[in-house]
Design a protein around this motif. Structure first.
Motif, PDB file in Angstrom:
ATOM      1  N   THR A  39       0.814  -1.219   0.000  1.00 15.17           N
ATOM      2  CA  THR A  39       0.000   0.000   0.000  1.00 15.17           C
ATOM      3  C   THR A  39       0.844   1.264   0.000  1.00 15.17           C
ATOM      4  O   THR A  39       0.302   2.367  -0.004  1.00 15.17           O
ATOM      5  CB  THR A  39      -0.934   0.029   1.229  1.00 15.17           C
ATOM      6  N   ALA A  40       2.163   1.127   0.011  1.00 13.44           N
ATOM      7  CA  ALA A  40       3.024   2.312   0.054  1.00 13.44           C
ATOM      8  C   ALA A  40       3.083   2.976  -1.316  1.00 13.44           C
ATOM      9  O   ALA A  40       3.052   2.319  -2.356  1.00 13.44           O
ATOM     10  CB  ALA A  40       4.430   1.913   0.501  1.00 13.44           C
ATOM     11  N   LEU A  41       3.177   4.307  -1.299  1.00 10.77           N
ATOM     12  CA  LEU A  41       3.262   5.064  -2.542  1.00 10.77           C
ATOM     13  C   LEU A  41       4.696   5.404  -2.905  1.00 10.77           C
ATOM     14  O   LEU A  41       4.996   5.648  -4.071  1.00 10.77           O
ATOM     15  CB  LEU A  41       2.448   6.361  -2.408  1.00 10.77           C
ATOM     16  N   ALA A  82       8.571  10.277  15.472  1.00  9.67           N
ATOM     17  CA  ALA A  82       7.737   9.798  14.374  1.00  9.67           C
ATOM     18  C   ALA A  82       6.457   9.212  14.956  1.00  9.67           C
ATOM     19  O   ALA A  82       6.496   8.447  15.926  1.00  9.67           O
ATOM     20  CB  ALA A  82       8.475   8.746  13.551  1.00  9.67           C
ATOM     21  N   ASP A  83       5.328   9.574  14.374  1.00  8.80           N
ATOM     22  CA  ASP A  83       4.028   9.014  14.745  1.00  8.80           C
ATOM     23  C   ASP A  83       3.361   8.459  13.491  1.00  8.80           C
ATOM     24  O   ASP A  83       3.493   9.025  12.400  1.00  8.80           O
ATOM     25  CB  ASP A  83       3.124  10.088  15.366  1.00  8.80           C
ATOM     26  N   VAL A  84       2.662   7.352  13.664  1.00 10.22           N
ATOM     27  CA  VAL A  84       1.859   6.794  12.578  1.00 10.22           C
ATOM     28  C   VAL A  84       0.462   6.558  13.131  1.00 10.22           C
ATOM     29  O   VAL A  84       0.293   5.880  14.151  1.00 10.22           O
ATOM     30  CB  VAL A  84       2.452   5.479  12.038  1.00 10.22           C
ATOM     31  N   LEU A  85      -0.533   7.140  12.466  1.00  9.28           N
ATOM     32  CA  LEU A  85      -1.919   7.023  12.919  1.00  9.28           C
ATOM     33  C   LEU A  85      -2.649   5.962  12.097  1.00  9.28           C
ATOM     34  O   LEU A  85      -2.460   5.869  10.874  1.00  9.28           O
ATOM     35  CB  LEU A  85      -2.638   8.361  12.778  1.00  9.28           C
ATOM     36  N   LEU A  86      -3.447   5.167  12.777  1.00 13.23           N
ATOM     37  CA  LEU A  86      -4.229   4.112  12.142  1.00 13.23           C
ATOM     38  C   LEU A  86      -5.664   4.238  12.644  1.00 13.23           C
ATOM     39  O   LEU A  86      -5.899   4.320  13.854  1.00 13.23           O
ATOM     40  CB  LEU A  86      -3.653   2.734  12.490  1.00 13.23           C
ATOM     41  N   GLU A  87      -6.615   4.264  11.733  1.00 14.94           N
ATOM     42  CA  GLU A  87      -8.010   4.478  12.111  1.00 14.94           C
ATOM     43  C   GLU A  87      -8.503   3.355  13.030  1.00 14.94           C
ATOM     44  O   GLU A  87      -8.283   2.166  12.769  1.00 14.94           O
ATOM     45  CB  GLU A  87      -8.893   4.542  10.864  1.00 14.94           C
ATOM     46  N   GLU A  88      -9.174   3.743  14.114  1.00 17.11           N
ATOM     47  CA  GLU A  88      -9.752   2.761  15.029  1.00 17.11           C
ATOM     48  C   GLU A  88     -11.044   2.197  14.451  1.00 17.11           C
ATOM     49  O   GLU A  88     -11.735   2.861  13.674  1.00 17.11           O
ATOM     50  CB  GLU A  88     -10.044   3.415  16.385  1.00 17.11           C
ATOM     51  N   PRO A 133      -3.821  -2.838   7.720  1.00 14.94           N
ATOM     52  CA  PRO A 133      -3.985  -1.535   7.052  1.00 14.94           C
ATOM     53  C   PRO A 133      -4.075  -1.673   5.541  1.00 14.94           C
ATOM     54  O   PRO A 133      -3.436  -2.523   4.930  1.00 14.94           O
ATOM     55  CB  PRO A 133      -2.719  -0.770   7.462  1.00 14.94           C
ATOM     56  N   GLY A 134      -4.900  -0.835   4.944  1.00 15.58           N
ATOM     57  CA  GLY A 134      -5.014  -0.771   3.494  1.00 15.58           C
ATOM     58  C   GLY A 134      -4.398   0.519   2.975  1.00 15.58           C
ATOM     59  O   GLY A 134      -3.723   1.268   3.708  1.00 15.58           O
ATOM     60  N   LEU A 135      -4.608   0.797   1.699  1.00 15.24           N
ATOM     61  CA  LEU A 135      -4.033   1.980   1.063  1.00 15.24           C
ATOM     62  C   LEU A 135      -4.504   3.248   1.778  1.00 15.24           C
ATOM     63  O   LEU A 135      -5.700   3.492   1.909  1.00 15.24           O
ATOM     64  CB  LEU A 135      -4.435   2.012  -0.420  1.00 15.24           C
ATOM     65  N   GLY A 136      -3.562   4.055   2.237  1.00 17.41           N
ATOM     66  CA  GLY A 136      -3.882   5.314   2.897  1.00 17.41           C
ATOM     67  C   GLY A 136      -4.262   5.195   4.356  1.00 17.41           C
ATOM     68  O   GLY A 136      -4.554   6.210   4.996  1.00 17.41           O
TER      69      GLY A 136
END
Length: 424
Positions: A39-41, A82-88, A133-136
């Protein structure tokens, strides 16, 4: 690793560099990497992050609902948060996920035993819930002020794959709920005890079959033990049942352990011996020096008698099944095989040193000496010596007949030397 109040945040100490190994060893870690890389750009930032994570540049990692945090050092030692957010997951998504898990006996048993079954991801997706996780889905924040993923946030994502190796329940925490909360909810749905998982009769056949494509790879082959194991003693202090010989059973168990040890070594080397016929297996067992009673039973069972079994054991110790075949089989040598044998015999010695030999089938006997050469089906020569009127194996095989004959310590007397056959 430290836990915080309510288990809604967990902090993992920095991991050492990943020299000579991949970032993920388990199915969960590998699944996270697959999702990340697919899913990385920006592949360049992924490569930078992978290099930083492999070098041990990622500090302690904090995992909490919807957020991953770590300090990552550049190659010049500059530190960046560094922070990475992932939708709950939404409450409605959690309900669907837990309802689905509670309906499947395999999921209930695994989760209540603090295990995360790999096929949970696939079943959750069918229920409309994406755990990986998916794209974005991975939204980066870094004080290096990059507008998208940078090497620091990519390094943090790679490090998470190693943390999932340690505890795949972290994926559920990232999606919004701690392990204890999930297990409590599942307990209420299933009526099972969190402390003790229910005994299950089995799982649905279709579910078990479907997991075959997503199970982690098999573990590496075990190393061969230095020595075979020692079976337990059967001396129980009480008389055995009728017809049971404890000494014979102990001996058989010990020899079976030796055989298993050898077969394991052969399997690890890429091959495996064929099962022995009973007559040959009796010789193998007798070569393990059993007691007199067991040896007598083997002699009778093999049909060789005591003396014949003793001779067969000598052959076995010189060359296993190949040596037994040479002991037992007499076959006619002809055609190209005979021509090659004669050529080897002619070239093995100088003309004035070559012993006079008489042949019968595959057996060449030295004239006026109780010494014999036997040709095996594989073209090797086996030395024999006459002792008390019986031909006995006298050494291992050799491709050169002179070498085989030289290994025999022949008596100086030619008494009782056989004179059968014709000179080749």
């Amino acid at each position: 690793m430290t836990r915080h109040e309510g288990d809604t945040e967990r902090t993992f100490a920095a991991l050492p560099p990943a020299h000579g190994r991949g970032f993920a060893q388990t199915w969960w870690g590998q699944a996270w990497l697959t999702a990340l890389e697919s899913t990385a750009l920006d592949s360049a930032q992924l490569k930078t992050g992978r290099r930083l994570a492999r070098a041990g540049a990622v500090g302690a990692v904090s995992v909490r609902p919807g957020r991953l945090t770590a300090v990552v050092q550049d190659r010049d030692r500059t530190a960046h948060r560094a922070d990475v957010l992932l939708e709950e997951l939404s409450p409605e998504q959690w309900e669907r996920l837990l309802d689905m898990a509670a309906e499947r006996a395999g999921h209930v048993a695994a989760l209540l035993d603090r295990e995360m079954p790999p096929h949970l991801v696939e079943d959750a997706a069918e229920a409309g819930v994406d755990l990986l996780p998916g794209l974005g889905d991975l939204e980066p924040e870094c004080d290096c002020e990059a507008w998208d993923h940078c090497g620091h946030t990519a390094a943090l994502c790679y490090q998470v794959a190693r943390l999932l190796d340690q505890d795949p329940f972290l994926l559920l925490l990232m999606r919004g709920r701690a392990e204890g909360t999930v297990l409590d909810d599942l307990h209420r749905r299933s009526g099972a005890s969190v402390a003790q998982a229910p005994v299950q009769e089995g799982v649905d056949a279709a579910e078990a079959y479907a997991v075959g494509d997503i199970l982690p790879p098999l573990p590496p082959l075990p190393e061969r033990p230095d020595e075979p194991g020692v079976p337990p003693s059967l001396d129980a202090g009480t008389a055995p049942a009728g017809g049971v010989d404890p000494a014979a059973l102990e001996f058989l168990a010990a020899r079976t352990a030796v055989l298993a040890h050898g077969m394991l070594g052969e399997a690890l080397d890429g091959g495996l011996r064929a099962e022995l016929p009973l007559a040959q297996d009796a010789v193998r067992l007798a070569a393990g020096d059993p007691g007199r009673d067991v040896a007598d039973r083997l002699a009778e069972g093999s049909g060789r008698g005591r003396e014949g079994l003793a001779t067969a054991v000598r052959a076995w110790r010189h060359g296993g099944t190949a040596a037994l075949s040479v002991l037992d089989e007499e076959w006619r040598v002809g055609g190209e095989t005979l021509a090659r044998a004669r050529a080897l015999l002619d070239s093995a010695w100088d003309s004035d040193e070559r012993p006079e030999l008489r042949a019968r089938g595959n057996r060449w006997t030295v004239v006026d000496a109780p010494v014999q050469l036997r040709l095996g089906q594989d073209g090797r020569w086996w030395p024999y010596r006459e002792e008390s009127g019986r031909w006995q194996p006298a050494g291992g095989a050799a491709h050169d007949p002179a070498t085989a004959l030289a290994s025999v310590t022949a008596p100086t007397s030619a008494e009782n030397a056989p004179s059968d056959g014709e000179s080749p």
